[in-house]
Design an enzyme around this catalytic site. Structure first.
Site, PDB file in Angstrom:
ATOM      1  N   LYS A 153       0.906  -1.276  -0.028  1.00 37.42           N
ATOM      2  CA  LYS A 153      -0.102   0.091   0.104  1.00 37.42           C
ATOM      3  C   LYS A 153       0.738   1.177  -0.129  1.00 37.42           C
ATOM      4  O   LYS A 153       1.904   1.377   0.723  1.00 37.42           O
ATOM      5  CB  LYS A 153      -0.881  -0.090   1.157  1.00 37.42           C
ATOM      6  CG  LYS A 153      -2.363   0.462   1.064  1.00 37.42           C
ATOM      7  CD  LYS A 153      -3.192   0.131   2.392  1.00 37.42           C
ATOM      8  CE  LYS A 153      -4.524   0.674   2.285  1.00 37.42           C
ATOM      9  NZ  LYS A 153      -5.126   0.734   3.481  1.00 37.42           N
TER      10      LYS A 153
HETATM   11  O1  G3P Z   1      -9.041   1.571   4.216  1.00 38.34           O
HETATM   12  C1  G3P Z   1      -9.230   3.027   4.591  1.00 38.34           C
HETATM   13  C2  G3P Z   1      -9.709   3.149   5.950  1.00 38.34           C
HETATM   14  O2  G3P Z   1      -8.899   2.327   6.889  1.00 38.34           O
HETATM   15  C3  G3P Z   1     -10.024   4.438   6.407  1.00 38.34           C
HETATM   16  O3  G3P Z   1     -11.207   4.501   6.963  1.00 38.34           O
HETATM   17  O4  G3P Z   1     -12.837   4.993   8.406  1.00 38.34           O
HETATM   18  O5  G3P Z   1     -10.572   5.727   8.875  1.00 38.34           O
HETATM   19  O6  G3P Z   1     -11.910   6.620   7.370  1.00 38.34           O
HETATM   20  P1  G3P Z   1     -11.700   5.558   7.983  1.00 38.34           P
END
Ligand code: G3P
Length: 225
Positions: free
Chosen positions: A83
């Site tokens: 990533k």
């Molecule tokens: O895969 C991306 C993710 O980890 C971000 O999610 O909910 O932290 O915006 P969030």
């Protein structure tokens, strides 16, 4: 649509794996920071639990460092996807890693133009962050639709991985649009299955069946006496 879990929790991953519908895992430094233990060992254990793409993120911010970390991550297990953040150095690193046959998931994508550049650099996955756009009053799901529309015109070997999904409707919307993958936390994954009418319907079926069994038993007893 492939279902990925967005977590580094082995407990959650093992639990979800038993359902047989999890195709891969995405992690990031924040998710790994929540766990105890060596992050690399956790990634390897995740790879042994789910036989699909497992994203592990680089933390270097220069291309050379990203390539070095990416090579190392990819060497940990065949399932590892590197990533890489969608910045200029990330594009350079993606080009090098992709040329070596390593799969790159370009992350932190917030615009269709970023996704286009990521695909051109050779990323195998692009991760638009739906929820984080919603958080700033921008329509996150429209970004997924835009990327799908753009990719439909070309021949990129790049899958649209809808990320930062915050609820079951995000997942449904992503699937309706034809996103290749949706990644979500365990809390959202759990909500995909639950429906109160399923629970109350099943309860009623079982109660009615108990009545049938009781009637059959009573009849059998009458005939025997
Ligand atoms: O895969 C991306 C993710 O980890 C971000 O999610 O909910 O932290 O915006 P969030």
């Amino acid at each position: 649509m492939k279902i990925f879990l967005d977590t580094a929790s082995l407990k959650e991953i093992r639990e979800a794996a038993t359902l047989g519908v999890v195709d891969g895992i995405t992690t990031n430094p924040s998710l790994l920071a929540k766990e105890t233990g060596d992050p690399e060992a956790i990634l390897v254990e995740i790879c042994k639990t789910i036989d699909g793409p497992i994203s592990g993120e680089v933390v270097a911010t220069d291309a050379e460092g990203m390539v070095k970390e990416g090579r190392h991550l990819a060497s940990l297990h065949k399932n590892i996807v590197v990533k890489v953040p969608c910045i200029a150095e990330g594009l350079k690193a993606t080009k090098v890693l992709a040329a070596e046959g390593k799969r790159v998931n370009m992350t932190l994508i917030f615009s269709a133009s970023q996704a286009l550049l990521a695909a051109k650099a050779g990323a195998r996955y692009v991760s638009p962050f739906v929820g984080r756009l919603d958080d700033i009053s921008a329509p996150g799901m429209e970004l997924v639709a835009d990327i799908i529309q753009i990719f439909d015109h070309y021949d990129f070997d790049c899958e649209v991985l809808a990320a930062s999904l915050r609820g079951p409707m995000h997942v449904v919307e992503a699937a309706k649009m034809g996103a290749d993958i949706g990644t979500m936390p365990m809390s959202v994954f759990t909500q995909l299955l639950k429906h109160p009418l399923t629970d109350s319907g099943l309860k009623r079926f079982l109660e009615d069946w108990e009545k049938v069994k009781a009637q059959v038993a009573a009849k059998t007893q009458r005939q025997g006496s």
